[in-house]
Scaffold this motif. Sequence first.
Motif, mmCIF file in Angstrom:
data_model
loop_
_atom_site.group_PDB
_atom_site.id
_atom_site.type_symbol
_atom_site.label_atom_id
_atom_site.label_comp_id
_atom_site.label_asym_id
_atom_site.label_seq_id
_atom_site.Cartn_x
_atom_site.Cartn_y
_atom_site.Cartn_z
ATOM 1 N N VAL A 241 -42.755 10.538 19.829
ATOM 2 C CA VAL A 241 -43.047 11.553 18.818
ATOM 3 C C VAL A 241 -42.564 11.054 17.462
ATOM 4 C CG1 VAL A 241 -42.623 13.939 18.093
ATOM 5 C CG2 VAL A 241 -42.823 13.387 20.523
ATOM 6 N N THR A 242 -43.431 11.139 16.476
ATOM 7 C CA THR A 242 -43.084 10.807 15.101
ATOM 8 C C THR A 242 -43.077 12.110 14.314
ATOM 9 O OG1 THR A 242 -44.205 8.698 15.332
ATOM 10 C CG2 THR A 242 -43.732 9.447 13.095
ATOM 11 N N VAL A 243 -41.940 12.442 13.713
ATOM 12 C CA VAL A 243 -41.780 13.692 12.979
ATOM 13 C C VAL A 243 -41.632 13.374 11.499
ATOM 14 C CG1 VAL A 243 -40.348 15.752 12.691
ATOM 15 C CG2 VAL A 243 -40.640 14.747 14.958
ATOM 16 N N THR A 244 -42.333 14.125 10.678
ATOM 17 C CA THR A 244 -42.202 13.976 9.231
ATOM 18 C C THR A 244 -41.409 15.160 8.703
ATOM 19 O OG1 THR A 244 -44.336 12.880 9.133
ATOM 20 C CG2 THR A 244 -43.464 13.749 7.066
ATOM 21 N N VAL A 245 -40.266 14.853 8.074
ATOM 22 C CA VAL A 245 -39.391 15.880 7.511
ATOM 23 C C VAL A 245 -39.100 15.504 6.069
ATOM 24 C CG1 VAL A 245 -37.140 17.010 7.686
ATOM 25 C CG2 VAL A 245 -38.328 16.294 9.759
ATOM 26 N N ARG A 246 -39.179 16.468 5.177
ATOM 27 C CA ARG A 246 -38.862 16.210 3.774
ATOM 28 C C ARG A 246 -37.342 16.335 3.593
ATOM 29 N NH1 ARG A 246 -42.931 18.025 -0.501
ATOM 30 N NH2 ARG A 246 -43.913 16.529 0.845
ATOM 31 N N VAL A 247 -36.718 15.237 3.125
ATOM 32 C CA VAL A 247 -35.278 15.187 2.916
ATOM 33 C C VAL A 247 -35.014 14.964 1.424
ATOM 34 C CG1 VAL A 247 -33.130 13.980 3.483
ATOM 35 C CG2 VAL A 247 -34.930 14.198 5.207
ATOM 36 N N HIS A 248 -34.182 15.818 0.839
ATOM 37 C CA HIS A 248 -33.805 15.658 -0.569
ATOM 38 C C HIS A 248 -32.476 14.899 -0.621
ATOM 39 C CE1 HIS A 248 -36.969 18.318 -1.896
ATOM 40 N NE2 HIS A 248 -36.651 19.123 -0.892
ATOM 41 N N TYR A 249 -32.456 13.853 -1.452
ATOM 42 C CA TYR A 249 -31.256 13.017 -1.543
ATOM 43 C C TYR A 249 -30.981 12.741 -3.020
ATOM 44 C CZ TYR A 249 -27.917 9.369 -0.313
ATOM 45 O OH TYR A 249 -26.775 8.641 -0.166
ATOM 46 N N SER A 250 -29.730 12.881 -3.431
ATOM 47 C CA SER A 250 -29.358 12.614 -4.827
ATOM 48 C C SER A 250 -28.757 11.221 -4.930
ATOM 49 C CB SER A 250 -28.321 13.638 -5.306
ATOM 50 O OG SER A 250 -28.874 14.923 -5.310
ATOM 51 N N ALA A 251 -29.311 10.432 -5.871
ATOM 52 C CA ALA A 251 -28.825 9.066 -6.061
ATOM 53 C C ALA A 251 -28.654 8.817 -7.561
ATOM 54 C CB ALA A 251 -29.803 8.063 -5.470
ATOM 55 N N SER A 252 -27.618 8.071 -7.903
ATOM 56 C CA SER A 252 -27.383 7.690 -9.307
ATOM 57 C C SER A 252 -27.890 6.269 -9.488
ATOM 58 C CB SER A 252 -25.888 7.757 -9.635
ATOM 59 O OG SER A 252 -25.428 9.080 -9.505
ATOM 60 N N ALA A 253 -28.873 6.113 -10.389
ATOM 61 C CA ALA A 253 -29.465 4.788 -10.607
ATOM 62 C C ALA A 253 -30.021 4.740 -12.033
ATOM 63 C CB ALA A 253 -30.560 4.529 -9.601
ATOM 64 N N THR A 254 -30.345 3.529 -12.480
ATOM 65 C CA THR A 254 -30.880 3.375 -13.833
ATOM 66 C C THR A 254 -32.396 3.570 -13.872
ATOM 67 O OG1 THR A 254 -30.998 0.986 -13.475
ATOM 68 C CG2 THR A 254 -29.040 1.845 -14.592
ATOM 69 N N THR A 255 -33.092 3.283 -12.773
ATOM 70 C CA THR A 255 -34.547 3.468 -12.744
ATOM 71 C C THR A 255 -34.936 4.235 -11.475
ATOM 72 O OG1 THR A 255 -34.994 1.430 -11.509
ATOM 73 C CG2 THR A 255 -34.899 1.258 -13.930
ATOM 74 N N SER A 256 -36.152 4.740 -11.479
ATOM 75 C CA SER A 256 -36.624 5.487 -10.309
ATOM 76 C C SER A 256 -36.779 4.565 -9.097
ATOM 77 C CB SER A 256 -37.944 6.194 -10.611
ATOM 78 O OG SER A 256 -38.957 5.258 -10.893
ATOM 79 N N ASP A 257 -37.168 3.312 -9.333
ATOM 80 C CA ASP A 257 -37.286 2.368 -8.220
ATOM 81 C C ASP A 257 -35.933 2.111 -7.574
ATOM 82 O OD1 ASP A 257 -40.007 2.117 -8.527
ATOM 83 O OD2 ASP A 257 -39.857 0.359 -9.848
ATOM 84 N N ASP A 258 -34.885 1.992 -8.414
ATOM 85 C CA ASP A 258 -33.538 1.790 -7.872
ATOM 86 C C ASP A 258 -33.089 3.024 -7.094
ATOM 87 O OD1 ASP A 258 -33.443 -0.725 -8.963
ATOM 88 O OD2 ASP A 258 -32.283 -0.112 -10.755
ATOM 89 N N ALA A 259 -33.425 4.237 -7.589
ATOM 90 C CA ALA A 259 -33.045 5.479 -6.896
ATOM 91 C C ALA A 259 -33.716 5.547 -5.529
ATOM 92 C CB ALA A 259 -33.411 6.686 -7.747
ATOM 93 N N ALA B 167 -30.055 17.414 9.498
ATOM 94 C CA ALA B 167 -29.621 18.536 8.656
ATOM 95 C C ALA B 167 -30.799 19.085 7.842
ATOM 96 C CB ALA B 167 -28.490 18.099 7.736
ATOM 97 N N ALA B 168 -31.644 18.214 7.315
ATOM 98 C CA ALA B 168 -32.816 18.669 6.556
ATOM 99 C C ALA B 168 -33.788 19.416 7.462
ATOM 100 C CB ALA B 168 -33.504 17.481 5.899
ATOM 101 N N ASN C 48 -34.736 23.300 6.813
ATOM 102 C CA ASN C 48 -36.121 23.723 6.567
ATOM 103 C C ASN C 48 -36.668 24.588 7.693
ATOM 104 O OD1 ASN C 48 -36.210 22.300 4.164
ATOM 105 N ND2 ASN C 48 -36.984 20.448 5.144
ATOM 106 N N GLY C 49 -36.108 24.469 8.885
ATOM 107 C CA GLY C 49 -36.545 25.279 10.010
ATOM 108 C C GLY C 49 -37.703 24.693 10.791
ATOM 109 N N SER C 50 -38.388 23.702 10.238
ATOM 110 C CA SER C 50 -39.481 23.077 10.978
ATOM 111 C C SER C 50 -39.858 21.764 10.305
ATOM 112 C CB SER C 50 -40.705 23.996 11.006
ATOM 113 O OG SER C 50 -41.209 24.152 9.701
ATOM 114 N N ALA C 51 -40.597 20.984 11.023
ATOM 115 C CA ALA C 51 -41.090 19.726 10.470
ATOM 116 C C ALA C 51 -42.395 19.993 9.742
ATOM 117 C CB ALA C 51 -41.302 18.720 11.587
ATOM 118 N N GLU C 52 -42.701 19.169 8.766
ATOM 119 C CA GLU C 52 -43.947 19.353 8.041
ATOM 120 C C GLU C 52 -45.126 18.921 8.890
ATOM 121 O OE1 GLU C 52 -43.936 17.945 4.073
ATOM 122 O OE2 GLU C 52 -42.021 18.864 3.635
#
Length: 168
Positions: A114-132, A147-148, A152-156
């Motif tokens: 089973v492959t599950v897709t879950v949206r996970v929000h993560y905060s990162a400090s970086a100089t560019t979006s690619d580095d983040a 935890a995500a 969220n209660g379910s997978a997307e």
Amino acid sequence: MTDITTTETGIETDALTIPGTPTVTERRSGYTGELARAEAALAEARDALAARDRIIEQLRTDQITDGGDPRLVDFWEKAGRIADHADFCQEYDRLAEALNGTPRLRDWDVTLDVTVTVRVHYSASATTSDDAEDIARDEITFEDVVAAYRENGSAEEFEAEVYSVDRQ
């Protein structure tokens, strides 16, 4: 009853009136309609009962020509249990298929990838979006994903691919 009075010319009759008596009214005509409705309802109930009795008699006496007849539900269930217990499974399956009977339920072990897709929000400090993005990919853990999912209660979405199927 009449009141008899005597006069010089003879005897006269008049309606007898007793003071304080109410007048009598004819009420039978009002009940006639109610009686007719009750008799019609009774006739309808008798017709429904006769129709039900005809259906019951038909179900009792009609010949069973199909193994899928609802009157055979208990038969197929008991025969399946006997076949399981006495190891006549192949014979039962052959007979049930030939007569349009109820197939036996079997227990199966199914393994899925089973492959599950879950949206996970993560905060990162970086100089560019690619580095983040790189930091988030490197530092996210399985616990963050779980935890995500719980938050969220379910997978997307998810996909399931059968890996193997084995009879128990």
